[in-house]
Design an enzyme around this catalytic site. Structure first.
Site, PDB file in Angstrom:
ATOM      1  N   THR A   1      48.783  37.890  51.812  1.00  0.00           N
ATOM      2  CA  THR A   1      50.197  37.653  52.127  1.00  0.00           C
ATOM      3  C   THR A   1      50.434  36.772  53.354  1.00  0.00           C
ATOM      4  OG1 THR A   1      50.841  39.700  51.080  1.00  0.00           O
ATOM      5  CG2 THR A   1      52.371  38.813  52.693  1.00  0.00           C
TER       6      THR A   1
ATOM      7  N   LYS B   1      58.667  42.490  54.183  1.00  0.00           N
ATOM      8  CA  LYS B   1      57.541  42.533  55.129  1.00  0.00           C
ATOM      9  C   LYS B   1      57.813  41.630  56.335  1.00  0.00           C
ATOM     10  CE  LYS B   1      54.107  42.959  51.401  1.00  0.00           C
ATOM     11  NZ  LYS B   1      52.888  42.372  50.786  1.00  0.00           N
TER      12      LYS B   1
ATOM     13  N   HIS C   1      49.911  45.945  43.041  1.00  0.00           N
ATOM     14  CA  HIS C   1      48.759  46.685  43.570  1.00  0.00           C
ATOM     15  C   HIS C   1      48.624  48.045  42.897  1.00  0.00           C
ATOM     16  CE1 HIS C   1      47.100  44.306  46.823  1.00  0.00           C
ATOM     17  NE2 HIS C   1      48.317  44.010  47.258  1.00  0.00           N
TER      18      HIS C   1
ATOM     19  N   HIS D   1      50.136  34.416  46.632  1.00  0.00           N
ATOM     20  CA  HIS D   1      48.810  34.655  46.046  1.00  0.00           C
ATOM     21  C   HIS D   1      49.006  35.283  44.680  1.00  0.00           C
ATOM     22  CE1 HIS D   1      49.423  38.910  46.888  1.00  0.00           C
ATOM     23  NE2 HIS D   1      49.706  38.605  48.140  1.00  0.00           N
TER      24      HIS D   1
ATOM     25  N   HIS E   1      43.770  41.420  45.745  1.00  0.00           N
ATOM     26  CA  HIS E   1      43.612  39.960  45.720  1.00  0.00           C
ATOM     27  C   HIS E   1      42.972  39.544  47.030  1.00  0.00           C
ATOM     28  CE1 HIS E   1      47.063  40.128  48.436  1.00  0.00           C
ATOM     29  NE2 HIS E   1      47.512  41.050  47.612  1.00  0.00           N
TER      30      HIS E   1
HETATM   31 ZN   LIG Z   1      49.066  42.240  48.271  1.00  0.00          ZN
END
Ligand SMILES: [Zn+2]
Length: 505
Positions: free
Chosen positions: A71, A151, A267, A311, A445
């Protein structure tokens, strides 16, 4: 005299030919959104993604050229064009050798949260400029630059150093928060957004059988792992647009919006799950809602959208194995233990590992110094221990990276691009394709492989030639392309090329 007149006319013609600059750049990043989500669910998109796909310049082979694909690194690339080797954003977390502590890409002990309690965050670890910084520097700070996400790193790193504000969701308070880096106190419009408790409406609400908890702590956590988290981000972005009057003045403003729920959902459930599909479809609807708000406030044709992801993600290993594909799990604790055991055996007692995140291992330099050892030799010993574990494809050491060592292929190039020589780990490992380093989550990832690095890149707006573009490009090309369109300096660390094929002029 006639020549002078012709020159004046020629300049006037040139100026006339240049497309008008957009009033607003809307940069959208979806956290963990593989390129194939665009094509797999294409027939089910009728909102913002359908608009982007049908009217935009769509790159079908865009990707990241660094490791680790995570991230903070992805978000620091999009509007800087820089690789981690230059930007200094080498991971989500790393061991800071100057401070002797574990840091995050945006942690800043000199700041306080606004709207919540505790330490704040800032872009101080980002070593390069963003498009927002260049817009600001070119016009005496007058353009407005705002970043929004669930985030902190995904709000802060795309917007940059000179941003007016970055805002993110705080799972302790359920508020959108900022930091004293930006303000003395939270802007009134943010207080007004938080006061009616926008999270309350999700209490007890279910999606695909997942019921939102009743208690605050559970609710604030679980909202993130559902399409509801993205709804909050979209609502907040609309509020920012109105309150900051973005795109309504003579300057080009910048709004960066990062949708994080796709990552949390991915996730937990994996890219082949109904949950990921449902979240992608919800993102399509939310993007249309946001575009309509911008159409209304800024005017269709007056703003430029750039859309990408930070990503991708690996398939859940067990799902892959069940369909006769390779895959499996490497326990991060096993990597740390292998290094610790090998170094104790070779050199003696001590804490040998300072930290390990994703594909990176940081050695404890104090222990190396106490035993008066050569760092390069200890790194090689640790690397040998990791390489001996099953399903480790490659191992690189910091000393090797300094000497430019490596197999000359695309994997090594991505590792080199990701290696900042001051902040990079002592050892970086690359697992076999479809093998993930992770035990407690369904999937993750970070690797150089296509499922982690192949992402959408779409431009839409004035000056852009719509169509499908199949030439491989890097996400790093976004920033120099925007700089060209906006007639500002290219961000300081950019390694990309302007995508001239999509420019109308
Ligand atoms: Zn992630």
């Amino acid at each position: 005299m006639r020549r002078a007149l012709l020159c004046v006319l020629a300049v006037a013609c040139l100026a006339g030919a240049a497309p008008k600059k957009p009033k607003l750049v809307l940069a959208i990043v979806v956290d963990q959104f593989r390129y194939d989500y665009l094509v797999r669910f294409r027939s089910e998109y009728h909102g913002g993604l359908a608009r982007l796909l049908s009217q935009g310049a769509v790159f079908t082979n865009a990707g990241y050229i660094h490791v680790p694909a995570v991230t903070a690194v992805g978000h620091s690339t999009v509007l800087t064009g820089a690789t981690p080797s230059i930007s200094g954003i080498v991971a989500n977390d790393w061991f800071d050798r100057d401070e002797g502590v574990h840091v995050t890409s945006v942690s800043d002990s000199h700041t306080q949260l606004l709207g919540g309690t505790g330490t704040g965050s800032s872009p101080n670890r980002l070593l390069v400029s963003t498009i927002g910084d260049e817009l600001k520097m070119a016009a005496a700070g007058q353009p407005r630059v705002i970043g929004v996400s669930l985030k902190d790193r995904a709000a802060i790193l795309p917007s940059g150093h000179m941003a007016d504000g970055a805002f993110w969701f705080d799972t302790k308070s359920g508020n959108f928060v900022s930091s004293t880096y930006y303000y003395h106190s939270l802007p009134a419009w943010v207080e007004q957004f938080n006061t009616p408790r926008p999270t309350d409406r999700y209490r007890g609400v279910a999606w695909l059988g997942h019921k939102m908890p009743d208690d605050n702590a559970g609710l604030f956590q679980e909202i993130e792992v559902s399409p509801f988290g993205n709804e909050l981000v979209e609502a907040f972005a609309e509020r920012a647009l109105a309150a900051e009057r973005l795109g309504t003045r003579e300057f080009t403003d910048l709004l960066t919006v990062s949708f994080s729920s796709n990552d949390y959902v991915g996730h937990r459930y994996g890219p082949d799950s109904p949950e990921v599909r449902q979240t992608a479809l919800a993102t399509d609807r939310l993007l249309e809602k946001l575009f309509q708000a911008v159409d209304e406030r800024v005017g269709a044709g007056n703003y430029l959208v750039v859309f990408t992801a930070d990503h991708g993600v690996a398939p859940v290993p067990e799902v892959n194995v069940a369909r006769k594909m390779p895959g499996g799990r490497i326990d991060p604790a096993a990597i740390k233990a292998a290094v610790q055991t090998a170094l104790v055996k070779k050199y003696g007692a001590g804490e040998w590992v300072a930290g390990a995140w994703d594909l990176a291992v940081y050695l404890n330099r104090e222990t190396v110094a106490r035993w008066k050892l050569d760092l390069a030799e200890v790194e090689s010993e640790a690397a040998r221990a990791i390489q001996a574990l099953p399903h480790i494809s490659r191992v690189y050491t910091l000393e090797e990276m300094k000497r430019g060592w490596g197999v000359r292929d695309s994997v090594s190039q991505k590792v080199a691009n990701g290696y900042h020589l001051r902040r990079g780990p002592d050892i970086e490992l690359i697992p076999d394709p479809y093998w993930i380093v992770g035990a407690a989550i369904a999937t993750t990832h970070a690797t150089p492989y296509s499922y982690d690095t192949h992402v959408p890149v779409i431009f839409l707006g004035p000056g852009i030639r719509p169509g499908l573009y199949h030439t491989p490009i890097a996400v790093n090309d976004i920033a120099p392309t925007l700089a060209t369109l906006l007639e500002i300096e290219t961000p300081s660390g950019s390694v990309g090329r302007p995508l001239t094929e999509i420019l109308l002029n």
